[in-house]
Design an enzyme around this catalytic site. Structure first.
Site, short mmCIF file in Angstrom:
data_model
loop_
_atom_site.label_atom_id
_atom_site.label_comp_id
_atom_site.label_asym_id
_atom_site.label_seq_id
_atom_site.Cartn_x
_atom_site.Cartn_y
_atom_site.Cartn_z
N HIS A 267 0.82 -1.21 0.00
CA HIS A 267 0.00 0.00 0.00
C HIS A 267 0.86 1.26 0.00
CE1 HIS A 267 -3.49 -2.47 1.95
NE2 HIS A 267 -3.14 -2.91 0.76
N HIS B 122 -9.23 -2.81 -5.12
CA HIS B 122 -8.13 -3.12 -4.21
C HIS B 122 -7.10 -4.03 -4.88
CE1 HIS B 122 -6.02 -3.14 -0.44
NE2 HIS B 122 -5.74 -4.41 -0.71
N ASP C 138 -3.09 -3.19 -5.11
CA ASP C 138 -1.97 -4.10 -4.83
C ASP C 138 -1.07 -4.26 -6.06
OD1 ASP C 138 -2.75 -4.54 -2.23
OD2 ASP C 138 -3.73 -6.46 -2.63
N HIS D 263 -0.96 -11.18 -5.41
CA HIS D 263 0.45 -10.84 -5.25
C HIS D 263 1.38 -11.81 -5.98
CE1 HIS D 263 -0.20 -7.52 -2.58
NE2 HIS D 263 -0.87 -8.26 -1.71
#
Length: 318
Positions: A112, A271, A275, A298
């Protein structure tokens, strides 16, 4: 303010990117893009509870000279300070977060802050931290954006070089896939499909304004039942896993609703894009191109960055 005037509290020695022998970053043409490098006008400090350890952490983000890049400095209990550059070659796989490690020292849940620095065009900063994990705050990037905007951005008398795509690079894992191809600026299209929510999509150019308004407010998310089970598992096994998760630190899903309400339309996919922007920043330079991400996370984001950086024929540094 120039690149030589920095608060002494932020440390006296700054290690430049060149010291870490980054594969590929010296290739390509050298024509400047027109933007100058930038750092913070003043340092800022933020504290809070971490997502996985559940422990309190304090981060002090300081100005740094041109060419420094983003570097995390861990202050250890024995008095040592270890610098961990925010670069893909130092990335380490950790559950539900992005992490880097150097000389055995780990810094995790950096995505973040990295996304906020990247989107707000801060190229050089030293982030000192007294723990191995950054605070999660409310699960969004808004607290980091507000801190950066309050500290202010100042340009430095050195051109900023950008990774510009020459051709498309892609990675896939089952139904999860992500690709990046040539384009001006950074444009991202994201898609996720969730039970009780259906297909969720977002597409747009990532600018300072669009990131702050449309991407940064989106919180980390997960199913309430799974999050609580994960927290219980971490507690029972004494592992740093979701010990700080709660409706105050994430958007927790219960069937077709979010506890406390949706903050922005399509919050889960936004979101994922947040990321992704943070993970792309580990390339070490701003990346220009068009990204299409379907059910990414991720691991896939970092696989794309690694694939891109290893294939120097796919991009140029301009």
């Amino acid at each position: 303010m120039n690149g030589d005037n920095f608060p002494r509290r932020c440390g006296r020695r700054f290690a430049m990117h060149d010291e870490y022998e980054i594969a590929g970053l010296k290739s390509g043409t050298v024509a400047p893009t027109g933007r100058m490098q930038a750092t913070l006008a003043v340092a800022f400090e933020r504290s809070g509870r971490s997502l996985h350890s559940g422990r309190h952490a304090t981060v002090r983000v300081c100005p740094a000279p041109a060419g420094h890049g983003i570097v995390f400095r861990r202050r250890l209990k024995d008095g040592r300070a270890i610098d961990v550059p925010a670069l893909w070659k130092f990335r380490e796989s950790q559950p539900l977060s992005s992490a880097i490690r150097r000389e055995g020292v780990l810094v995790r849940t950096i995505e973040h802050l990295m996304a906020s620095l990247s989107a707000l065009k801060i190229d050089n900063a030293l982030a000192e931290i007294d723990a191995d994990e950054l605070p999660i705050f409310d699960g969004s990037a808004t607290p980091w954006c507000e801190a950066i905007q309050e500290a202010r951005r100042v340009e430095q008398p050195h051109p900023c070089r950008t990774i510009r795509l020459r051709r498309t690079v892609s990675v896939q894992d089952g139904r999860r896939r992500i690709k990046i191809g040539p384009g001006t600026g950074l444009h991202v299209t994201g898609h996720v499909a969730l039970a009780h929510f259906g297909s969720i999509d977002w597409s747009g150019a990532i600018t300072q304004e669009s990131f702050v308004r449309e991407i940064a407010p989106a919180r980390s998310f997960g199913r309430y039942v799974r999050a609580m089970a994960g927290r219980a598992y971490g507690y029972a096994t004494r592992k740093d896993f979701l010990q700080g998760v709660s409706p105050r630190s994430a958007a927790l899903l219960v069937r077709g609703r979010v506890l406390g309400g949706i903050r922005v339309p399509g919050e889960p996919v936004r979101h994922r894009i947040l990321d992704l922007i943070g993970d792309l920043a580990l390339a070490g330079h701003p990346v220009e191109g068009r990204v299409a991400a379907f059910h990414t996370g991720h691991e896939l984001n970092h696989a794309l960055v690694a694939e891109l950086m290893r294939d120097e024929s796919a991009w140029e540094l301009v």
